[in-house]
Design an enzyme around this catalytic site. Structure first.
Site, PDB file in Angstrom:
ATOM      1  N   TRP B 104       0.927  -1.242   0.007  1.00 46.41           N
ATOM      2  CA  TRP B 104      -0.056  -0.102  -0.171  1.00 46.41           C
ATOM      3  C   TRP B 104       0.826   1.217  -0.027  1.00 46.41           C
ATOM      4  O   TRP B 104       0.573   2.280  -0.548  1.00 46.41           O
ATOM      5  CB  TRP B 104      -0.965  -0.027   1.292  1.00 46.41           C
ATOM      6  CG  TRP B 104      -1.618  -1.296   1.105  1.00 46.41           C
ATOM      7  CD1 TRP B 104      -1.828  -2.270   1.747  1.00 46.41           C
ATOM      8  CD2 TRP B 104      -2.784  -1.463   0.128  1.00 46.41           C
ATOM      9  NE1 TRP B 104      -2.970  -3.117   1.253  1.00 46.41           N
ATOM     10  CE2 TRP B 104      -3.400  -2.692   0.139  1.00 46.41           C
ATOM     11  CE3 TRP B 104      -3.404  -0.726  -0.968  1.00 46.41           C
ATOM     12  CZ2 TRP B 104      -4.540  -3.341  -0.513  1.00 46.41           C
ATOM     13  CZ3 TRP B 104      -4.436  -1.435  -1.645  1.00 46.41           C
ATOM     14  CH2 TRP B 104      -4.866  -2.593  -1.819  1.00 46.41           C
ATOM     15  N   ASP B 173      -1.672   6.315   6.529  1.00 46.15           N
ATOM     16  CA  ASP B 173      -2.708   5.330   6.152  1.00 46.15           C
ATOM     17  C   ASP B 173      -2.873   4.638   7.179  1.00 46.15           C
ATOM     18  O   ASP B 173      -1.952   3.373   7.590  1.00 46.15           O
ATOM     19  CB  ASP B 173      -2.214   4.505   4.761  1.00 46.15           C
ATOM     20  CG  ASP B 173      -3.343   3.623   4.255  1.00 46.15           C
ATOM     21  OD1 ASP B 173      -4.268   3.466   5.160  1.00 46.15           O
ATOM     22  OD2 ASP B 173      -3.167   3.167   3.345  1.00 46.15           O
ATOM     23  N   LYS B 197     -11.907  -2.466   7.877  1.00 44.02           N
ATOM     24  CA  LYS B 197     -11.364  -3.491   8.591  1.00 44.02           C
ATOM     25  C   LYS B 197     -11.735  -3.189  10.120  1.00 44.02           C
ATOM     26  O   LYS B 197     -12.353  -4.085  10.545  1.00 44.02           O
ATOM     27  CB  LYS B 197      -9.823  -3.103   8.279  1.00 44.02           C
ATOM     28  CG  LYS B 197      -9.384  -3.698   6.981  1.00 44.02           C
ATOM     29  CD  LYS B 197      -8.278  -2.908   6.252  1.00 44.02           C
ATOM     30  CE  LYS B 197      -8.094  -2.937   4.704  1.00 44.02           C
ATOM     31  NZ  LYS B 197      -7.610  -4.334   4.369  1.00 44.02           N
TER      32      LYS B 197
END
Lengths: 362, 362
Positions: B104, B173, B197
């Site tokens: 990511w 993030d 999540k």
């Protein structure tokens, strides 16, 4: 009305078919026996593949799309599309035509201008408060596309038929009348629709895009801002808005299997619209605001003799189980949004109430 | 396990608290007696205002945010943020530092580069397959921000503490460990988290942004691509992803009222993580892939003696009511995601199964 549900005339988010809501509720803790909620399954699972593929396939069947067309699911609503469309299709030297029929078209125009893109507003109905759809428009033959909003939620107008653009692809914001009628899709290069009116809940925007438009997308845009990313990854480059897509899939299933397709949906919408407009036209008390040949079958905008009476009307309607009748804050008045999931029964309950209200306050 | 629900170790979309799912189901046809589903109410209604404001207020209380910080809800997931962050904060002449700790972070770096923005990758753990979090990083004092991913879902690593960037705002993030532990928020200029999540379903991305960062946003960006639009309109410039925000609100309520806040959530997560890692460390059969001081408490990545055994392990686990244990397709192996909503009971069921599997296949 089941479980004390009201008749919902909201402009969006709006009414969803009751059978769809019941199906969601009944399987919410355990989707198809997988032991998880549909909100808990992986977007990389077979179960979710089935959902998104079924949503795509049903959309293609309902609109009779051939393989030139791709059905995508994006986020950010129609407002994000306002920015993405010029970003994807107006490279240097290219220009597009825009028709301005109200608040949302105006915003689409603004988002192209913010990016310094070259556009021409080839027609506008601003001269009469956007109460009509312009006719006999001269389009530029070299335009990259012609942008229109097929239905204007706030002003209560709708394109009854689509213009001949001499082969220039139409790009249409159909947020508020998507799937409300069959479509001669060949004219369109791109169609987009925030789902929260006719095709699902808020949180997903359906985009239907043709091959030739995909080929125009520049390589060097941010990944999430180019249509090719979504087309090449079945809308799953990253985690899509799974629940919203799931609800949309159930609405497409309802359209196909319960309603029987878009011809039947259109007939029902015509019946509802005529019933309500006929009643308004027969009355001296209520007055429709859109010009007769431009009236929307989705959003019926009307006025009462005074703003004070409108306030009272909306309040009393609410007490009588008729919700969402307030006009958009930018224009005032009243608005009955009668999207696909709003029944003729609801429209009849509304006109019954309108009669009573007029009798008591006329 | 209620209603034949399984233990869900999905990496995202992931497990949600059962009580949250039950509340959604029970009021799905008629939200708070309004006669409509929460998916059918207007985002301009008092009812939705209460939802979004409660989500914001609970977030502020949980993270102890002062008024410098704004809680926003965007669409497009973390992947959209990868593009928006350099677009909003790297005007000409500005540069940012990025730390690369996996898939990511690599994508975040790529999205800055696509836009031709100036960035420096000041540290990377790519030399050891991203199995650790870099230490003793030299940051550039004039960087506009330092970008990190606080937890790496795929590689199973997590920043145990955050670096001293000498006043340069950290942009993080936190998609996969948001709200899993208390946070010293003062170091952060912007925090973002795809909800799917720890904090909700797919379809909404929480962004927490500080005043000084908002002031850096250029005026001339497309409306939907600048953070100031969301901050000035309480995330409702256009229709937000209402249902996803509603679920997130209920998850925040669960965190505050059922769990008792982030200190307690962290204690529970430490207990679960230690239980699972201790078991793996005590075994010669299973092997954790992340370096011990960089291990994630959210995503426990591990291997078995062979890929064949891993395949069998995942298959048999599924048959025993333990779902989502397959490692990411890019790295293989096994992964147990044990986010906030995954209970210690689920972790114990997993280690029990792991013992049995080793006995039968060791």
């Amino acid at each position: 009305m089941n479980e004390n549900r009201i008749h919902n005339f909201n402009a969006g988010p709006a009414a969803l078919p009751l059978s769809v809501l019941e199906e969601i509720r009944d399987s919410f803790l355990n989707y198809k026996g997988c032991g998880m909620s549909v909100t808990e399954i992986s977007h990389r699972s077979t179960l979710f593949d089935e959902i998104i593929n079924d949503a795509v396939e049903r959309t293609k069947r309902l609109l009779k799309l051939d393989d030139k067309y791709h059905v995508l699911f994006l986020q950010g609503g129609a407002s994000m599309q306002f920015a993405l469309i010029p970003m994807n299709f107006l490279a240097d030297g290219k220009s597009a035509d825009y028709v301005n029929t109200g608040t949302w078209s105006t915003k689409a125009i603004k988002e192209a201008q913010i990016q310094g893109k070259s556009i021409n507003v080839v027609a506008s109905s601003e001269d009469k408060k956007f109460s009509y759809i312009p006719k006999n428009i001269q389009f530029n033959e070299d335009a990259a596309y012609v942008h229109i909003a097929s239905n204007n939620t706030i002003k209560g107008t709708q394109w009854a038929s689509f213009p001949d653009t001499k082969g220039v692809p139409i790009v249409a914001d159909m947020s508020s009348d998507m799937m409300s009628r069959p479509l001669d899709v060949e004219k369109f290069g791109l169609i987009y629709a925030g789902a929260q009116k006719n095709i699902g809940p808020a949180g997903v925007c359906m985009v239907i895009i043709r091959d030739d438009m995909l080929k125009k997308v520049p390589e060097n845009l941010p990944t999430m801002m180019k249509y090719t990313t979504y087309a090449s990854k079945n809308s799953m480059y990253n985690t899509p808005p799974c629940f919203a897509i799931y609800v949309l899939q159930l609405v497409m299933k309802w359209l196909e299997e319960t309603i029987g397709g878009l011809d039947k949906m259109e007939a029902l919408n015509l019946e509802k619209g005529r019933f309500l407009y006929d009643f308004i036209d027969s009355s001296d008390y209520y007055r429709a605001t859109a010009e007769p040949d431009s009236r929307s079958l989705m959003n019926v905008t009307f006025r009462l003799p005074s703003e004070e009476l409108e306030k009272q009307f909306i309040l009393e309607a609410g007490k009588n189980g008729l919700g969402g009748l307030k006009g958009h804050r930018s224009v005032g008045g009243c608005r009955a949004s009668i999207y696909n999931a709003t029944s003729l029964e609801a429209v009849k309950a509304l006109t019954d109430f309108m009669k009573t209200f007029e009798k008591e306050n006329g």
